[in-house]
Design a protein around this motif. Structure first.
Motif, PDB file in Angstrom:
ATOM      1  N   ASP A  42       0.865  -1.518  -0.338  1.00 60.98           N
ATOM      2  CA  ASP A  42       0.032  -0.131   0.376  1.00 60.98           C
ATOM      3  C   ASP A  42       1.378   1.181   0.325  1.00 60.98           C
ATOM      4  OD1 ASP A  42      -2.238  -1.594  -0.105  1.00 60.98           O
ATOM      5  OD2 ASP A  42      -2.313  -1.862   2.198  1.00 60.98           O
ATOM      6  N   LEU A  43       0.417   2.140  -0.683  1.00 60.34           N
ATOM      7  CA  LEU A  43       1.724   3.286  -1.157  1.00 60.34           C
ATOM      8  C   LEU A  43       0.859   4.828  -1.025  1.00 60.34           C
ATOM      9  CD1 LEU A  43       3.162   2.667  -4.889  1.00 60.34           C
ATOM     10  CD2 LEU A  43       4.440   3.235  -2.644  1.00 60.34           C
ATOM     11  N   PRO A  44       1.494   5.199   0.235  1.00 59.85           N
ATOM     12  CA  PRO A  44       0.763   6.461   0.544  1.00 59.85           C
ATOM     13  C   PRO A  44       0.906   7.589  -0.123  1.00 59.85           C
ATOM     14  CG  PRO A  44       3.003   6.255   1.460  1.00 59.85           C
ATOM     15  CD  PRO A  44       2.620   5.479   0.890  1.00 59.85           C
ATOM     16  N   ALA A  45       0.408   8.577  -0.255  1.00 60.42           N
ATOM     17  CA  ALA A  45       0.399   9.495  -0.931  1.00 60.42           C
ATOM     18  C   ALA A  45       1.115  10.620  -1.044  1.00 60.42           C
ATOM     19  CB  ALA A  45      -0.772  10.544  -0.608  1.00 60.42           C
ATOM     20  N   LEU A  46       1.731  11.217  -2.579  1.00 58.63           N
ATOM     21  CA  LEU A  46       3.195  11.888  -2.600  1.00 58.63           C
ATOM     22  C   LEU A  46       2.884  13.213  -2.947  1.00 58.63           C
ATOM     23  CD1 LEU A  46       6.323  11.780  -3.523  1.00 58.63           C
ATOM     24  CD2 LEU A  46       5.776  11.358  -5.332  1.00 58.63           C
ATOM     25  N   CYS A  47       3.309  14.227  -2.143  1.00 57.00           N
ATOM     26  CA  CYS A  47       3.347  15.571  -1.696  1.00 57.00           C
ATOM     27  C   CYS A  47       3.986  16.349  -2.709  1.00 57.00           C
ATOM     28  CB  CYS A  47       2.834  16.425  -0.372  1.00 57.00           C
ATOM     29  SG  CYS A  47       0.934  15.238  -0.125  1.00 57.00           S
TER      30      CYS A  47
END
Length: 359
Positions: A42-47
């Motif tokens: 599961d990849l977190p969001a990239l900001c």
């Protein structure tokens, strides 16, 4: 656009960076990048620097499937970009080919077993704990393998696994042979049996191993290959009597040329494949000796005779000499029906005795 989270990167670059993020995430969790083919993360969001979400979170990213693709050339174009990406993956401990990993694991397991036991006679149920393989830069290339089933893999290799009929397979066979690996346990069992039988013959002068309640054992020294590799460890109490009984029932004697050659080898040593008639043969020889000495077979109850060794056509002893054979006792037993079974064999033996004047 950047403040809104807009990405100017090409889609292919974005996919590469997503793969790299997933790989880094896996390495942070597991300590290596040896990813199972079915693994998902599961990849977190990239900001971006403005705090805007550039890439939304992604559930169940197929990292294992993507790894397989990368090993097939995905994201690795020819030229400077592909070269840089390969170097980046290598620095992480990424393996571009897994073809030799099972073989290398097996050899490492064998080496560990040999260090502990000084031979490669691995029990079928044996397992070993393999440590991780570390690259030159300190990155883990292959993770440790707890309870690696070495014995099961040994059996598979003896059946031809990982030993293709090509140059690589022949090279692997040579590598194993140099280590003292035995490709056929049946051949090793046979060689140990013949060695034990030879030791018994040198000690006793024959190979008629007693089948008594007390098991007959011999001390079997270790067996080495021509190169000095240990093939079979020392056995302080090799159960020769039990093995002889098994061979007489066909163990280690397969159908065909191998079995025929082994039977011939034993025959030259004076081995008897059937000892059922041996008590009768001894009795008859003793009775013949008594008749030659006394002119009759009216044997006193306490009479004994010394029976010389019986030799085969090649002069090898098949039955050892018997000192003070209790012929009188045996005569009483025969008169009571011993050694005279019902049927053809019993009738033939009775006729034989009657022709000698036996009452």
């Amino acid at each position: 656009l950047e403040s809104m989270g807009f990405l100017f990167k090409a889609k292919e670059t974005l996919m590469w960076e997503t793969f790299l993020r997933a790989l880094e995430l896996f390495r942070g969790q597991e300590g290596h990048v040896f990813v199972p083919s079915t693994k998902k993360v599961d990849l977190p969001a990239l900001c971006n620097g403005h705090g805007a979400v550039c890439v939304p979170p992604r559930k169940d990213y197929n990292l294992g499937t993507t790894v397989v693709g990368v090993r097939g050339g995905l994201f690795l174009p020819d030229g400077a970009v592909g070269t840089a990406r390969r170097a980046q993956l290598q620095a992480m401990g990424f393996l571009f080919s897994l073809e030799t990993v099972p073989w290398e694991k097996f050899v490492r397991g064998l080496q560990m077993f040999r260090m502990l036991h000084e031979h490669l006679d691995v029990p079928v149920a044996h397992s070993v704990d393999l440590p991780a393989v570390i690259g030159d830069n300190g990155a883990v290339l292959v993770p440790g393998h707890k309870e690696y089933r070495l014995g099961k893999t040994v059996n598979a290799v003896r059946g031809g696994a990982m030993l293709a009929d090509d140059d690589e397979g022949r090279s692997r066979r040579a590598q194993l042979a140099a280590m003292g690996f035995v490709f056929s346990t049946a051949d090793l069992l046979w060689e140990n049996f013949v060695r034990a039988l030879t030791i018994f013959r040198e000690r006793e002068g024959h190979v008629l191993v007693p089948q008594s309640r007390e098991p007959v054992t011999v001390h079997l020294p270790p067996l080495y290959s021509d190169s000095g590799a240990l093939l079979a460890p020392e056995q302080n109490e090799y159960k020769l009597g039990a093995r002889v009984a098994g061979v007489r029932h066909g163990e280690l004697l397969p159908q065909g040329e191998v079995g025929a050659a082994r039977r011939a080898q034993l025959g030259r040593m004076g081995f008897l494949f059937n000892t059922e008639s041996l008590p009768w043969d001894n009795f008859l020889r003793a009775l013949t000796i008594f008749r030659e000495e006394h002119g009759h077979v009216l044997v006193p109850d306490r009479a004994t005779v010394n029976i010389p060794a019986f030799r085969g056509e090649n002069g090898v002893v098949q039955v050892p000499a018997l000192s003070e054979y209790k012929l009188g006792n045996s005569v009483g037993g025969v008169r009571a029906g011993k050694l005279l079974p019902a049927g053809r064999i019993g009738r033939e033996r009775r006729e034989q005795l009657e022709s000698m004047g036996f009452l």
